[in-house]
Write an enzyme that holds these catalytic residues in place. Sequence first.
Site, PDB file in Angstrom:
ATOM      1  N   SER A 101     -12.778  -7.865  -9.555  1.00  0.00           N
ATOM      2  CA  SER A 101     -11.723  -8.280 -10.163  1.00  0.00           C
ATOM      3  C   SER A 101     -12.160  -8.914 -11.461  1.00  0.00           C
ATOM      4  CB  SER A 101     -10.739  -9.272  -9.519  1.00  0.00           C
ATOM      5  OG  SER A 101     -11.572 -10.339  -9.116  1.00  0.00           O
ATOM      6  N   ASP A 160     -11.346  -3.858 -11.012  1.00  0.00           N
ATOM      7  CA  ASP A 160      -9.944  -4.056 -10.357  1.00  0.00           C
ATOM      8  C   ASP A 160      -8.783  -4.395 -11.499  1.00  0.00           C
ATOM      9  OD1 ASP A 160      -8.200  -3.761  -8.346  1.00  0.00           O
ATOM     10  OD2 ASP A 160      -8.781  -5.390  -7.235  1.00  0.00           O
ATOM     11  N   HIS A 161      -7.810  -4.574 -11.136  1.00  0.00           N
ATOM     12  CA  HIS A 161      -6.512  -4.919 -12.011  1.00  0.00           C
ATOM     13  C   HIS A 161      -6.970  -5.537 -13.434  1.00  0.00           C
ATOM     14  CE1 HIS A 161      -4.771  -4.366  -8.117  1.00  0.00           C
ATOM     15  NE2 HIS A 161      -3.625  -3.936  -8.840  1.00  0.00           N
ATOM     16  N   GLU A 168      -1.618 -11.507  -6.182  1.00  0.00           N
ATOM     17  CA  GLU A 168      -2.495 -11.245  -7.335  1.00  0.00           C
ATOM     18  C   GLU A 168      -1.672 -10.556  -8.507  1.00  0.00           C
ATOM     19  OE1 GLU A 168      -5.558  -8.223  -5.550  1.00  0.00           O
ATOM     20  OE2 GLU A 168      -4.938  -9.235  -3.861  1.00  0.00           O
ATOM     21  N   HIS A 201      -0.057  -6.608  -2.280  1.00  0.00           N
ATOM     22  CA  HIS A 201      -1.355  -6.968  -2.336  1.00  0.00           C
ATOM     23  C   HIS A 201      -1.290  -8.383  -1.282  1.00  0.00           C
ATOM     24  CE1 HIS A 201      -1.572  -5.317  -6.486  1.00  0.00           C
ATOM     25  NE2 HIS A 201      -2.419  -4.593  -5.543  1.00  0.00           N
ATOM     26  N   HIS A 239      -3.279   0.511  -2.970  1.00  0.00           N
ATOM     27  CA  HIS A 239      -3.628  -0.854  -3.279  1.00  0.00           C
ATOM     28  C   HIS A 239      -3.123  -1.890  -2.140  1.00  0.00           C
ATOM     29  CE1 HIS A 239      -4.419  -0.843  -7.975  1.00  0.00           C
ATOM     30  NE2 HIS A 239      -5.219  -0.149  -7.226  1.00  0.00           N
ATOM     31  N   GLY A 270      -4.430  -2.655   0.806  1.00  0.00           N
ATOM     32  CA  GLY A 270      -4.562  -2.126   2.130  1.00  0.00           C
ATOM     33  C   GLY A 270      -4.653  -3.346   3.145  1.00  0.00           C
ATOM     34  N   ASN A 287      -7.769  -0.012  -1.477  1.00  0.00           N
ATOM     35  CA  ASN A 287      -8.485  -1.595  -1.802  1.00  0.00           C
ATOM     36  C   ASN A 287      -8.509  -2.306  -0.600  1.00  0.00           C
ATOM     37  OD1 ASN A 287      -8.762  -0.373  -4.402  1.00  0.00           O
ATOM     38  ND2 ASN A 287      -7.291  -1.948  -5.378  1.00  0.00           N
ATOM     39  N   THR A 335      -8.237  -9.102   0.728  1.00  0.00           N
ATOM     40  CA  THR A 335      -7.934 -10.315   1.612  1.00  0.00           C
ATOM     41  C   THR A 335      -8.546 -10.200   3.226  1.00  0.00           C
ATOM     42  OG1 THR A 335      -5.894  -9.988   0.590  1.00  0.00           O
ATOM     43  CG2 THR A 335      -5.911 -11.566   2.212  1.00  0.00           C
TER      44      THR A 335
END
Length: 368
Positions: free
Chosen positions: A71, A117-118, A190, A235, A273, A275, A295, A298
Amino acid sequence: MNAAVEAAASASAALKLPAGVVTGEDYRALVAACKAGGYALPAVNVTGTNSLNAVLEAAAMAKADVVIQLSNGGARFFAGEGMKDEAKARVLGAVSAARHAHLLAQHYGVCVVLHTDHANRKLVPWVEQMIGFSEAEHKQTGKPLFSSHMLDLSEESLKDNLETCARVLKRMSPLGMSLEIELGVTGGEEDGIGAEHDGADNAKLYTQPEDVAEAFKLLSMIGHFSVAASFGNVHGVYAPGNVKLRPEILKRSQDLVQAQFKTPGKPLNLVFHGGSGSEKEKIAEAVSYGVFKMNIDTDTQFALAEPIGKFVLENPKAFQHQIDPVDGKPYKKFYDPRKWLRLGEKGMVARLQEAFRDLGSAGKSVAE
Ligand SMILES: [Zn+2]
């Protein structure tokens, strides 16, 4: 197994690639092998060499290929939070992680996809600067530094989202790089969306297949891309019942694109996303509809933290004194970072074995 499925499975079994970071044609072949073989790769967020090495170790242990991603915050952390210019740190941290992976991945004997990522509108320049590094690398070696990047402009209009994605993909495509886009809104911390949504009743949580078809029409002309579609995924980890996963939304998008553009089956490269914490059956169902990447952040963060926390609680004095004030016992072998950081790495490695199993990718590495 019917004949077509069998042929696809043997095609994916036949693919062999050199171990290490995969880009360009090799990346495309790996994605196709995942979809044909009915499995997906975990995409794990890393923030430093400990988590990055743990992902390599986990993949080698599972004999599976894997996606390593950063990220913008993770990339900045990789460069060091003490670096004053945060924008620069976000770029250099990602580049540093990529170079680290390029150097080591081949020696772990698996294939590794390097991804970021994002990135929302404000972070488009972050992605563009990283592409600059891939252009320089491509000039020297014929290969880009990263396999792919992600743009998440899902909070904007479909038109604005796709126009920017098209512009960026035009620059990436000659380098053999792929772009991941996001359509619809995936809730979660997120995304700054938080828990205000109320699950199944919120139409915004589910990507419209018509939007996916629109994206396919524009982007498939430009280059290789993948789509993170919202099918109720969130997320982060939330209490059960907060969200209802509906993977059939993914199938509807595949079917619509296949019919409209007369493509072979499962034309879309889909990404899952959020997951972490998802039900295993829903993961398997999503993968069966052409999800090749899920993804996970966490859950692996917790897997790294938990054994370290346990160790500190079991040995509190070793984290307060170098030498025991009562009996003079030295605590060096407890507070040595290699001791407790290694426990964190092992926790992450163990959690990832579960992810490879859930996604069907254990034992499926295409590395020769
Ligand atoms: Zn997302």
